[in-house]
Design an enzyme around this catalytic site. Structure first.
Site, PDB file in Angstrom:
ATOM      1  N   SER A 163       5.558   2.799  -4.756  1.00 37.92           N
ATOM      2  CA  SER A 163       6.230   2.232  -5.925  1.00 37.92           C
ATOM      3  C   SER A 163       6.568   3.342  -6.903  1.00 37.92           C
ATOM      4  O   SER A 163       5.881   4.378  -6.955  1.00 37.92           O
ATOM      5  CB  SER A 163       5.304   1.217  -6.613  1.00 37.92           C
TER       6      SER A 163
ATOM      7  N   TYR B 107      -3.046  -0.590  -9.979  1.00 35.34           N
ATOM      8  CA  TYR B 107      -1.864  -0.618  -9.120  1.00 35.34           C
ATOM      9  C   TYR B 107      -1.189   0.757  -9.016  1.00 35.34           C
ATOM     10  O   TYR B 107      -0.966   1.270  -7.919  1.00 35.34           O
ATOM     11  CB  TYR B 107      -0.863  -1.658  -9.636  1.00 35.34           C
TER      12      TYR B 107
END
Length: 266
Positions: free
Chosen positions: A140, A154
């Site tokens: 990401s 995350y």
């Protein structure tokens, strides 16, 4: 020549499902794995009808520490040789580090950090021995940015995946195995519905910042075939990653705090 076969984790929806469709459209057989069997079966039927390849289904919960070895053993018992691996399974918790249970934190680390490393270690030796392989890790843009308060683990997990992918890319040079990490930004999937942030992110970020899962998947496939170490889809995401490398830490942290405030999480 027999068709190549690729294993896609987290294939029940979103980028994982899109990547399965892309690989199938390029003539690969696919093995789809996730926790939910009905969407996997539906996708498998769709892929076989559209592309004339074989789409196998193996339900597995990668939050179980025994899952990677069990999954690989199941594939071997079915006589499946895995030529490619897409490590895509993942989720996030945006309720805050202290408000999220230890069990949820443990599951997140297991699914998104430990399982990709273990599956890579289990499947890469065979690829190297056969002189052909593909590993595409879905990270990401968040892995290049400061961690966001409220979604504390995350970004760091994705940073790990980026660094590990770079190391594997270097380690497999000259073997016929390609290792690439893709860093999507905001993508139109059910990801934000699952973590409960759909309303906030839709309000905070305009439509032009979002990409479709199919477009992200096609970019990832092409980058892995070209043996690029990593790729960031979309010009805006590329700019964000470049900025993150050069911004002073204090300013970068202020931007991360502003992001969290826009999502009304802290």
């Amino acid at each position: 020549m027999s068709r190549r076969t690729i294993l896609v984790t987290g294939a029940s929806a979103g980028i994982g499902a899109a990547l399965a469709r892309v690989y199938a459209s390029e003539g690969w057989n696919v093995v789809l794995t996730a926790r939910r069997e009905p969407p996997l079966r539906a996708l498998a039927d769709q892929i076989e009808a559209a592309h004339g390849v074989t789409a196998a289904v193996v339900t597995e919960d990668l939050a179980d520490p025994a899952a990677p070895e069990r999954l690989v053993a199941t594939l071997a018992s079915r006589g499946l040789t895995i030529d490619g691996l897409v490590n895509n399974a993942g989720f996030s918790r945006v309720t805050g580090f202290l408000q999220t249970s230890l069990a949820d934190h443990r599951a997140m680390l297991q699914v998104m950090l430990i399982a990709p490393a273990e599956l890579s270690r289990l499947l890469l030796p065979g690829m190297v021995e056969r002189g052909f392989g593909r590993v595409l890790n879905v990270a990401s843009v968040a892995g290049h940015l400061p961690a966001t308060g409220g979604d504390t683990l995350y970004g760091p997990i994705k940073s790990f995946l980026i660094k590990a992918s770079q190391g594997l890319h270097l380690e497999t040079q000259g073997t016929g195995v390609h290792v690439t990490v893709i860093n999507p930004g905001y993508t139109l999937t059910e990801f934000h519905d699952v973590n409960g942030s759909r309303a906030e992110v839709s309000k905070a970020y305009p439509a032009w910042m979002w990409m479709t899962a199919d477009r992200v998947a096609r970019i990832g496939f092409a980058a892995c075939e070209a043996n690029r170490p990593q790729v960031t889809p979309g010009p805006m995401n590329t700019v964000l990653v470049a900025l993150a490398r050069h911004l002073p830490e204090g300013l970068a942290l202020k931007m991360a705090a502003g992001h969290a405030r826009r999502l009304a999480r802290i």
